[in-house]
Write an enzyme that holds these catalytic residues in place. Structure first.
Site, PDB file in Angstrom:
ATOM      1  NE  ARG A  15      -2.472  -1.878   3.182  1.00 11.00           N
ATOM      2  CZ  ARG A  15      -2.925  -1.937   4.424  1.00 11.00           C
ATOM      3  NH1 ARG A  15      -3.928  -1.174   4.794  1.00 11.00           N
ATOM      4  NH2 ARG A  15      -2.374  -2.754   5.303  1.00 11.00           N
ATOM      5  CD  GLN A  72       8.546 -14.316   6.006  1.00  5.40           C
ATOM      6  OE1 GLN A  72       8.590 -13.095   6.150  1.00  5.40           O
ATOM      7  NE2 GLN A  72       7.491 -15.036   6.349  1.00  5.40           N
ATOM      8  CG  ASP A 102       4.137  -2.310  10.134  1.00  6.96           C
ATOM      9  OD1 ASP A 102       4.189  -2.687  11.320  1.00  6.96           O
ATOM     10  OD2 ASP A 102       3.250  -2.665   9.341  1.00  6.96           O
ATOM     11  N   GLY A 139      -5.840  -6.609  14.735  1.00  5.24           N
ATOM     12  CA  GLY A 139      -6.499  -7.775  15.314  1.00  5.24           C
ATOM     13  C   GLY A 139      -7.190  -7.400  16.619  1.00  5.24           C
ATOM     14  CG  ASN A 169      -1.972  -8.119  18.303  1.00  7.32           C
ATOM     15  OD1 ASN A 169      -1.155  -7.936  19.209  1.00  7.32           O
ATOM     16  ND2 ASN A 169      -1.693  -8.803  17.208  1.00  7.32           N
ATOM     17  CE1 TYR A 364      31.739  29.565  -4.453  1.00  2.21           C
ATOM     18  CE2 TYR A 364      33.347  30.174  -6.131  1.00  2.21           C
ATOM     19  CZ  TYR A 364      32.783  29.230  -5.305  1.00  2.21           C
ATOM     20  OH  TYR A 364      33.254  27.940  -5.318  1.00  2.21           O
ATOM     21  CE1 TYR A 385      36.895  22.665 -12.436  1.00  2.00           C
ATOM     22  CE2 TYR A 385      35.121  23.767 -13.607  1.00  2.00           C
ATOM     23  CZ  TYR A 385      35.880  22.633 -13.373  1.00  2.00           C
ATOM     24  OH  TYR A 385      35.628  21.490 -14.080  1.00  2.00           O
TER      25      TYR A 385
HETATM   26  C1  UD1 Z   1      -0.632  -7.606  12.230  1.00  2.00           C
HETATM   27  C2  UD1 Z   1      -1.311  -8.543  13.233  1.00  2.00           C
HETATM   28  C3  UD1 Z   1      -2.517  -7.849  13.829  1.00  2.00           C
HETATM   29  C4  UD1 Z   1      -2.039  -6.600  14.532  1.00  2.00           C
HETATM   30  C5  UD1 Z   1      -1.284  -5.697  13.541  1.00  2.00           C
HETATM   31  C6  UD1 Z   1      -0.652  -4.551  14.286  1.00  2.00           C
HETATM   32  C7  UD1 Z   1      -0.889 -10.817  12.426  1.00  2.00           C
HETATM   33  C8  UD1 Z   1      -1.447 -11.977  11.725  1.00  2.00           C
HETATM   34  N1  UD1 Z   1      -1.698  -9.771  12.540  1.00  2.00           N
HETATM   35  O1  UD1 Z   1      -1.510  -7.341  11.160  1.00  2.00           O
HETATM   36  O2  UD1 Z   1      -3.162  -8.683  14.780  1.00  2.00           O
HETATM   37  O3  UD1 Z   1      -3.138  -5.888  15.054  1.00  2.00           O
HETATM   38  O4  UD1 Z   1      -0.219  -6.419  12.909  1.00  2.00           O
HETATM   39  O5  UD1 Z   1       0.075  -3.775  13.412  1.00  2.00           O
HETATM   40  O6  UD1 Z   1       0.247 -10.878  12.869  1.00  2.00           O
HETATM   41  N2  UD1 Z   1       5.782  -9.560   7.950  1.00  2.00           N
HETATM   42  C9  UD1 Z   1       6.835 -10.379   7.616  1.00  2.00           C
HETATM   43  N3  UD1 Z   1       6.599 -11.511   6.922  1.00  2.00           N
HETATM   44  C10 UD1 Z   1       5.349 -11.910   6.535  1.00  2.00           C
HETATM   45  C11 UD1 Z   1       4.271 -11.055   6.889  1.00  2.00           C
HETATM   46  C12 UD1 Z   1       4.508  -9.916   7.599  1.00  2.00           C
HETATM   47  O7  UD1 Z   1       7.993 -10.067   7.937  1.00  2.00           O
HETATM   48  O8  UD1 Z   1       5.220 -12.969   5.923  1.00  2.00           O
HETATM   49  C13 UD1 Z   1       6.048  -8.335   8.706  1.00  2.00           C
HETATM   50  C14 UD1 Z   1       5.653  -7.088   7.937  1.00  2.00           C
HETATM   51  O9  UD1 Z   1       6.763  -6.583   7.193  1.00  2.00           O
HETATM   52  C15 UD1 Z   1       5.247  -6.120   9.052  1.00  2.00           C
HETATM   53  C16 UD1 Z   1       4.759  -7.042  10.160  1.00  2.00           C
HETATM   54  O10 UD1 Z   1       5.267  -8.322   9.871  1.00  2.00           O
HETATM   55  O11 UD1 Z   1       6.352  -5.369   9.529  1.00  2.00           O
HETATM   56  C17 UD1 Z   1       3.241  -7.074  10.267  1.00  2.00           C
HETATM   57  O12 UD1 Z   1       2.707  -7.549   9.061  1.00  2.00           O
HETATM   58  P1  UD1 Z   1       1.420  -6.884   8.403  1.00  2.00           P
HETATM   59  O13 UD1 Z   1       1.129  -7.573   7.142  1.00  2.00           O
HETATM   60  O14 UD1 Z   1       1.569  -5.409   8.383  1.00  2.00           O
HETATM   61  O15 UD1 Z   1       0.319  -7.327   9.486  1.00  2.00           O
HETATM   62  P2  UD1 Z   1      -1.043  -6.585   9.787  1.00  2.00           P
HETATM   63  O16 UD1 Z   1      -2.028  -6.933   8.759  1.00  2.00           O
HETATM   64  O17 UD1 Z   1      -0.778  -5.165  10.063  1.00  2.00           O
HETATM   65 CA    CA Z   2       0.879  -3.574   9.589  1.00  2.88          CA
END
Ligand code: UD1
Ligand code: CA
Length: 449
Positions: A15, A72, A102, A139, A169, A364, A385
């Protein structure tokens, strides 16, 4: 108890609509992931582990070896992301703190509270929650009648009733390490094809264990960045924090809303920052200065009692009592000794100006070594120069450079000499001489008085 920190930053950041990996998007002059790293590092006993995926090469290049990295390759969710760190840290720590990359506004004290909660808790994990009117897609924390945490329900999977839950969460967890490594493999695949870290809560509860929580007081701290609008919101909050702590330390900000100060900047007491001023990078400003309005200072040192108005200063050093502007530009390597005055439309690069030297109007100076109490007349140019190389101009103490002088480098102008208005100086000038003309010639010697 030894603590390891895992920061998740492999996500694509779809996004953001960007070619730049999300963690590297700039927030007040620094990659936003840096804020999370700085908040989390003091809590850990070893360098934090960053889980990288999208843009991993670039991220590692920018952040360097203050972190450890695991890749990953398939982005199969937050649970799967944590799993990638297992081989690196399993057996090395008692507690594992997991932080989402993030959320740049989170504070060290908050993460400390979470770790302390888990240290005092008998169950396998503690989580950070917040109560907010706007759920922002977070969440939901699902509790039973007695208030015990039962599960985290992701927004996409929540019932209408669950969607109304205001406790959310935050995305920060502290685990008993052994339990974490044992339980990750029990996470089921979600309907979206991901392994949610949040499913560990339900798994613990099913196991008859309890989940502790720390509720965070300031929901701003948990602003997650998913779009550029969120990034701008975070920037505004962070600027507010920086401005407030400066004001609390004795700096006056006339209009904080139009003042942009990066977190690495230091400013002394009783300095006044006027509106529309930008202070960036490793800039250090002394006491009793008047900065702005309309000034930008980048990576520079400014002494005490300096005044800088409507000017741009980059990688420069100003000693005490220097005054500049309006409308001047100091570029890399400008060093102005105490009491130097630079007025309108001056440009200075890679040059030293000695104590009390004045350069009042549109001139200058490049690659120049200027002594004390020199007057640089209006419209003076160091012609440094020759089309291929830069050459040095040396101007000794007490020299008077007449208006519109062209100083063709390499060149040395001896102590106490004068150049006439409009002269083009192509050869060294001995001390105590007056030179005029094109090219300039000595027309007389001066008495020291
Ligand atoms: C997640 C939580 C949600 C919480 C929210 C808070 C889960 C399933 N959900 O949702 O409950 O309220 O964060 O911000 O955890 N990332 C990886 N690898 C992956 C997926 C994600 O490294 O395969 C990292 C992303 O880069 C990011 C973080 O994990 O920094 C969170 O992932 P994101 O997809 O933003 O989760 P949310 O949908 O925000
Ligand atoms: Ca997020």
């Amino acid at each position: 108890m030894a603590v390891d920190v895992i920061i998740l930053a492999a996500g694509k950041g779809t996004r953001m609509l960007s070619d730049i990996p999300k963690p590297l998007h700039s927030l007040l002059g620094k990659p936003m992931i840096d804020y999370v790293v700085e908040a989390a590092a003091p809590v850990a006993d070893h360098p934090p582990v960053l889980v990288v995926g999208h843009g991993s090469q670039e991220i590692q290049q920018v952040l360097g070896d203050k972190l450890r990295y695991v890749e990953q390759t398939d982005l199969l969710g937050t649970g799967h992301a944590v799993w990638q760190a297992e081989s690196l840290i399993k057996g090395k720590s008692d507690l594992v703190l997991v932080v989402y990359g993030d959320m740049p506004l989170v504070r060290t004290e908050t993460l400390k509270k979470l770790v302390e909660a888990q240290q005092a808790h008998n169950g396998p994990l503690s989580i950070l929650t917040l109560v907010a009117e706007d759920p922002r897609g977070f969440g939901r924390i699902f509790r039973d009648e007695k208030g015990g945490i039962r599960a985290i329900v992701e927004e996409a999977d929540a019932t209408t009733e669950q969607l109304a839950i205001k406790e959310l969460n935050a995305g920060m967890y502290c685990f008993q390490a052994e339990w974490l490594w044992k339980s990750l493999s029990e996470i089921p695949l979600s309907p979206k094809g991901e392994y949610y870290l949040t499913d560990l809560i339900g798994i613990a509860v099913k196991d008859g264990q309890t989940v502790a929580s720390v509720q965070i007081g300031d929901p701003q701290e948990l602003l997650g960045i998913n779009t550029r609008v969120h990034l701008a919101e975070a920037s505004q909050i962070l600027r507010g924090r920086v401005n407030r702590s400066l004001m609390e330390a004795g700096v006056s900000l006339i209009d904080p809303a139009s003042t942009y100060i990066e977190p690495g900047v230091k400013i002394g007491q009783d300095t006044v920052i006027q509106p529309n001023t930008y202070l960036e990078g490793k800039t250090v400003i002394g006491n009793n200065c008047l900065i702005g309005p309309g000034t930008r200072i980048v990576d520079s040192q400014v002494g005490n009692g300096c005044e800088i108005e409507f000017s741009v200063i980059e990688e420069s050093r100003l000693e005490d009592g220097v005054d500049i502007g309006p409308f001047s530009h100091l570029r890399k390597g400008a060093h102005l000794a105490a009491g130097v005055h630079v007025g309108n439309f001056g440009e200075i690069k890679d040059s030293y100006l000695g104590e009390g030297t004045k350069m009042g109007h549109f001139s200058y100076l490049g690659n120049a070594q200027v002594g004390k109490n020199v007057n640089i007349g209006a419209g003076t140019i160091t012609c440094n120069y020759d089309g291929k190389e830069k050459h040095q101009t040396v101007i000794k103490d007490n020299v008077f450079i007449g208006s519109d002088s062209m100083l063709v480098a390499p060149l040395e102008i001896g102590e106490n000499s004068t150049t006439g208005a409009g002269s083009v100086v192509t050869k060294d000038v001995p001390p105590d001489s007056v030179v005029v003309g094109v090219p300039a010639r000595v027309i007389r010697r001066k008495d020291r008085e």
